[in-house]
Design a protein around this motif. Structure first.
Motif, short mmCIF file in Angstrom:
data_model
loop_
_atom_site.label_atom_id
_atom_site.label_comp_id
_atom_site.label_asym_id
_atom_site.label_seq_id
_atom_site.Cartn_x
_atom_site.Cartn_y
_atom_site.Cartn_z
N LYS A 1 0.83 -1.21 0.00
CA LYS A 1 0.00 0.00 0.00
C LYS A 1 0.87 1.26 0.00
CE LYS A 1 -3.35 -2.18 3.20
NZ LYS A 1 -3.93 -2.00 4.55
N GLY A 2 2.09 1.13 -0.46
CA GLY A 2 2.97 2.29 -0.44
C GLY A 2 4.21 2.06 -1.26
N ARG A 3 5.07 3.06 -1.32
CA ARG A 3 6.36 2.92 -1.97
C ARG A 3 7.32 3.97 -1.42
NH1 ARG A 3 6.41 3.76 -8.11
NH2 ARG A 3 8.36 4.82 -7.66
N LEU A 4 8.59 3.76 -1.69
CA LEU A 4 9.63 4.64 -1.15
C LEU A 4 10.41 5.25 -2.31
CD1 LEU A 4 11.46 5.73 1.14
CD2 LEU A 4 12.65 3.52 1.12
N ASP A 5 10.42 6.57 -2.40
CA ASP A 5 11.17 7.25 -3.47
C ASP A 5 12.18 8.23 -2.88
OD1 ASP A 5 9.78 6.61 -6.26
OD2 ASP A 5 8.26 6.65 -4.71
N ASP A 6 12.98 8.80 -3.78
CA ASP A 6 14.03 9.74 -3.37
C ASP A 6 13.62 11.17 -3.68
OD1 ASP A 6 15.15 7.25 -3.38
OD2 ASP A 6 16.46 7.63 -5.10
N THR A 7 13.69 12.04 -2.70
CA THR A 7 13.48 13.47 -2.96
C THR A 7 14.43 14.28 -2.08
OG1 THR A 7 11.73 13.51 -1.29
CG2 THR A 7 11.03 13.35 -3.58
N HIS B 1 -4.86 2.79 0.37
CA HIS B 1 -4.05 1.74 -0.24
C HIS B 1 -2.90 2.31 -1.07
CE1 HIS B 1 -6.94 -1.95 0.09
NE2 HIS B 1 -6.54 -1.49 1.25
N ASP B 2 -2.63 3.57 -0.89
CA ASP B 2 -1.56 4.17 -1.69
C ASP B 2 -1.01 5.39 -0.94
OD1 ASP B 2 0.15 5.09 -3.64
OD2 ASP B 2 -1.28 4.88 -5.29
N ALA B 3 -0.22 5.09 0.09
CA ALA B 3 0.36 6.13 0.94
C ALA B 3 1.88 6.09 0.75
CB ALA B 3 -0.02 5.90 2.40
N ARG B 4 2.38 7.01 -0.08
CA ARG B 4 3.78 6.96 -0.53
C ARG B 4 4.70 7.78 0.36
NH1 ARG B 4 2.84 7.09 -7.04
NH2 ARG B 4 1.15 5.58 -6.97
N ALA C 1 -4.17 14.08 -17.16
CA ALA C 1 -4.27 13.45 -15.83
C ALA C 1 -4.48 11.94 -15.98
CB ALA C 1 -5.42 14.08 -15.04
N VAL C 2 -5.30 11.54 -16.94
CA VAL C 2 -5.52 10.11 -17.19
C VAL C 2 -4.20 9.47 -17.62
CG1 VAL C 2 -6.69 8.41 -18.64
CG2 VAL C 2 -7.94 10.40 -17.79
N GLY C 3 -3.44 10.18 -18.43
CA GLY C 3 -2.15 9.67 -18.89
C GLY C 3 -1.18 9.46 -17.74
N LEU C 4 -1.12 10.43 -16.85
CA LEU C 4 -0.22 10.31 -15.70
C LEU C 4 -0.62 9.11 -14.83
CD1 LEU C 4 2.10 11.41 -13.94
CD2 LEU C 4 0.42 12.86 -12.79
N SER C 5 -1.91 8.97 -14.64
CA SER C 5 -2.43 7.87 -13.85
C SER C 5 -2.06 6.52 -14.48
CB SER C 5 -3.95 8.02 -13.74
OG SER C 5 -4.54 6.81 -13.37
N GLU C 6 -2.16 6.45 -15.79
CA GLU C 6 -1.82 5.24 -16.53
C GLU C 6 -0.32 4.95 -16.40
OE1 GLU C 6 -3.55 3.07 -17.93
OE2 GLU C 6 -2.04 1.96 -19.07
N TRP C 7 0.50 5.97 -16.60
CA TRP C 7 1.95 5.82 -16.47
C TRP C 7 2.28 5.28 -15.09
CZ3 TRP C 7 5.16 8.25 -12.92
CH2 TRP C 7 6.53 8.00 -13.09
N ASP C 8 1.71 5.92 -14.08
CA ASP C 8 2.01 5.53 -12.70
C ASP C 8 1.57 4.11 -12.41
OD1 ASP C 8 2.77 6.42 -9.87
OD2 ASP C 8 0.73 5.70 -9.57
N SER C 9 0.40 3.74 -12.92
CA SER C 9 -0.11 2.40 -12.61
C SER C 9 0.76 1.33 -13.28
CB SER C 9 -1.57 2.26 -13.01
OG SER C 9 -1.68 2.18 -14.41
N ALA D 1 -4.64 -0.76 -6.87
CA ALA D 1 -5.25 -0.92 -8.20
C ALA D 1 -6.74 -0.60 -8.25
CB ALA D 1 -4.99 -2.32 -8.73
N ASN D 2 -7.51 -1.10 -7.28
CA ASN D 2 -8.95 -0.86 -7.33
C ASN D 2 -9.30 0.61 -7.14
OD1 ASN D 2 -9.64 -3.47 -7.86
ND2 ASN D 2 -9.81 -4.02 -5.69
N TYR D 3 -8.59 1.25 -6.20
CA TYR D 3 -8.81 2.68 -6.01
C TYR D 3 -8.46 3.44 -7.28
CZ TYR D 3 -9.46 2.09 -0.94
OH TYR D 3 -9.93 1.75 0.30
N ARG D 4 -7.35 3.02 -7.89
CA ARG D 4 -6.89 3.71 -9.10
C ARG D 4 -7.90 3.58 -10.24
NH1 ARG D 4 -2.10 5.63 -10.77
NH2 ARG D 4 -2.02 6.11 -8.56
N ALA D 5 -8.50 2.40 -10.35
CA ALA D 5 -9.48 2.19 -11.42
C ALA D 5 -10.64 3.17 -11.27
CB ALA D 5 -9.98 0.75 -11.39
#
Lengths: 500, 500
Positions: free
Chosen positions: A224-230, A241-244, B20-28, B37-41
């Motif tokens: 439900k998350g991920r770790l990135d660099d900033t 379900h998506d707390a980054r 915005a849809v494109g960014l969402s697609e790229w990220d997914s 995934a379900n939230y994203r859909a």
């Protein structure tokens, strides 16, 4: 559809738009191509403008009026949602849409200007932008104002409902005095810990392996998350379900990413454990910045300040780093981690001096909004205060006034939340210890009872309870800075070998 | 605001939503947490639904009618935008909303059914779904049809405006015959190149350094793009300053990521160089799938097939990989890269056999839509064609008819674009060579004249010109497969040591 269902469906649209704005924000800070910034600002401001419009338009006004007149048509749950939505409606509805969009665009561009000013270590490059942001905030404050005593109270309330300069002035005086006194004892009688090993070179990939293992154990869920660099670490939640989270890696100081990641994981764990029933309502997500910080700081200061915890985790770090820590025993390692000394950068400050960094910002923000000061003078005011409270003076603006991202994002009144988080965390720790033995758990292989206690008492409620109510319910009393001061005194006297 | 300005502002909203849809697609696809995934859909379908609604609703209908009756109120630019918008409106609006939603649902479910059928290597599991998708397409074709000669022409036109089965039948016959004849010569007189070094182990980080350097030199601008890792490589552009590419890394075959990245960079370079004036209109972005592929394939096949290019780049690769390529000289390396042999999987095919994979799909799609064939027979038809054209026969449906995702998404008429891309690329190369010496440039340190030629003749126009017009203007003639055949013959006869 009942009117309540209609209302919830409408709120869901706003939540989905905010989720898109959140993703855009995360992306713009983690890896958006540099030249994409202007285009991105257009998109973000369009989407957030739409969310804002939906939050303030005739339809929303219609729901507000309808349920004001027909409260009996709301379920208990619907009533909770309505009340929170009404609060936000009252807050938002005060600002004209075009001014809000202008503001979003301004703060969106401000970020890259701040980054450039940092590179040049030159506040002058940022000053004009900061001035515009402050000016717009001053334009908005009278519109937001209800019955707050001062302008700055209005801003404070947006991050910590119910908090006032009156309370903070008192509490911060107590904290300042308490910390000063601990620092005095240490300076007079303390034995400096050994710290050379803190600066051992550890490759980012190894640090990443270590902190990833640690935060998983603490309860941060990577599914439900991920770790990135900033450059500047943060947690951003799109949904539960998506707390980054993000962090900054310093090869010659593993503590930066270690404590930074543990901290952000605490924010993430809060969001990941809010009750599913609040999804797509204004009750999803943490209730205030102060309570949010209490969760991140519980991880960073309480867990990360625990000797039992490090007795368990240091051997793991050792096993990943070859002979880097050869000859360093548990106690030496722990003492080194918890060294305290004056520093210029807030996010690198140790847990004892950290609240002083906040108090400085609090005092400056109060000056900006409750008095009329020249923005030209800010770096000098800043540097003078560091000299007064911490005995050191920044040599340039990067070490001083340009260090934090908050103002570029228009976040004034936010900083005090960090200090509140310290105090709440210590107070929660005290209450938790009445039910479970925290130090024993941190010395074990299973930290889950801690996460579960926090979920039970804090996380699950999302924004359905106010900070003061949550703290009262969880600890049996209102905000009390004594627990923090007691905790700090005990911890640092131990590290510095001072017997009372 | 004039009516035209109003219209452009409205189109901009649609463009921002699609961004915005494109960014969402790229990220997914690049790193969204698994459980998100379900939230994203929910978010994606909300935003894309809004974009679709704006593209087809009363407001859009109003603009269409207004400008049909008041063309004099449109500037030349406005007229171009209107015509493209009208095309898209007509396409979208011909299908009743409920049927379209039904179709979206069908293709959305089809993807996971296709994945399951692949796992079981069993076409029978997918057949019924495929049948429904084809049936709905056959229901839509009469609604879309304007003056196209056959049903399949209607589908072709959606990806490559102006393309017909009449043209393709002729061109593909010529290509098929030409490739067959080159393959025959190679089989009879060719000397097999050495290829063992292709499978040397090269760490991903080293490959990344190499391909990043190469695509920068080719003109992919990282300040307007980024490179990520995905199972299926793609390019996705949010706007002309944010055209992202992805690739797949195979440690024991550096050619996968190398040619994959060079290919996607070609797509990215197209988008990065569209004229700024088309921003936020339907004219921003590449004009057709075929022209898009011509840009990616120019990079992959023309540049990546150039001996002068590799004489320059192989030393770089060597310098990054220690003794991995010890004893391999430039010619040996180049020959190994350009080995050709029959294969069953399209995306793994070499540049000589690739067009045959496409011709097989074209012939089958034409049968499906212009004749009445039993879908039951498809695997046999497929396998027979592979045996006839490539001399090898799939052993199961995963190696055969189930290998491509396109049909599960309802994309019929798309495949020919890949072969068109090959032919366009070779034709552009021929025309470019009349103005600049491509091989000399590829042997130099500065490839910019190539990128500039492509920008001048292709990129800058976005979708403001149709494929056939672009090709005519850039090369002085209509699509002509001779250039591809000449190029392939020369290249492969060189690699296989055949003197004519």
């Amino acid at each position: 559809m009942t009117k309540e269902q209609e209302f919830l469906a409408y709120l869901k649209e706003i939540a989905l738009l905010n989720e898109a704005v959140g993703l855009s924000e995360w992306d713009s800070q983690t890896g958006m191509p540099e030249l994409g910034a202007n285009y991105r600002a257009e998109m973000s401001s369009y989407l957030s403008g739409m969310a804002f419009d939906k939050s303030t338009n005739e339809t929303m006004a219609g729901f507000m009026t309808y349920f004001e007149n027909h409260p009996e048509e709301l379920s208990d749950f619907g009533k909770q949602v309505y009340e929170k939505a009404k609060e936000e409606y009252d807050l938002n509805n005060k600002i004209p849409v075009d001014r809000f969009q202008e503001y979003m665009k301004l703060t969106s561009n401000a970020h890259s200007i701040w980054v450039k000013a940092r590179e040049a270590k030159d506040y002058q490059l940022f000053k004009e932008t900061l001035e515009s942001i402050i000016k717009m905030n001053k334009e908005f404050i009278p519109l937001w104002k209800k019955n707050e005593a001062t302008n700055y109270d209005v801003l404070l309330n947006q991050y910590e409902p119910g908090m006032t300069t009156e309370i903070l002035d008192k509490v911060f005086d107590q904290v300042k005095e308490g910390i000063m006194s601990i620092r005095k004892e240490i300076a007079e009688k303390g034995q400096e810990p050994r710290t050379d090993f803190i600066h051992a070179a550890i490759p980012t990939s190894v640090q990443k392996k270590f902190v990833t293992t640690v935060i998983k154990k603490l309860g941060y869920d990577f599914s439900k998350g991920r770790l990135d660099d900033t450059v500047h670490p943060f947690m951003l939640n799109l949904n539960r379900h998506d707390a980054r989270i993000t962090t900054r890696w310093v090869e010659n100081d593993f503590t930066v990413a270690t404590f930074g990641t543990i901290h952000e994981a605490g924010h993430g764990m809060y969001e990941q454990n809010v009750d599913v029933k609040y999804d797509y309502t204004p009750l999803a997500g943490g209730t205030s910045m102060g309570i949010h910080e209490s969760q991140s700081l519980f991880n960073e200061i309480i867990v990360g300040g625990s000797q039992a915890f490090w007795n368990k985790q240091f051997p793991l770090l050792k096993s990943l780093t070859g002979d880097t820590f050869e000859g360093i025993d548990n106690q030496t390692f722990y003492n080194g981690l918890k060294e305290t000394k004056s520093s210029l950068i807030r996010i690198e400050a140790d847990s004892l001096t950290y609240p002083l960094h906040i108090i400085i910002r609090y005092e400056i923000e109060k000056m900006i909004f409750n008095q009329e000061i020249e923005l030209e003078d800010l770096p000098t005011i800043w540097n003078d205060k560091y000299e007064e409270y911490l005995g050191i003076r920044p040599e340039n603006d990067l070490e001083g006034i340009l260090q934090d991202v908050h103002w570029a994002g228009g976040s004034f009144g936010y900083f005090p939340s960090y200090a509140l988080g310290y105090m709440y965390a210590a107070q929660l720790h005290h209450a938790m210890n009445q039910e479970i033995n925290v130090e024993e758990i941190l010395g074990s292989d299973d930290y889950s009872p801690i996460r579960e206690w926090l979920t039970k008492n804090i996380h699950q409620y999302g924004s359905s309870r106010k900070p003061n109510q949550l703290i009262m319910d969880a600890t049996g009393e209102a905000l009390n800075p004594v627990y923090l001061l007691d905790y700090m005194k005990k911890l640092y006297f131990n590290v510095y070998g001072i017997n009372e």
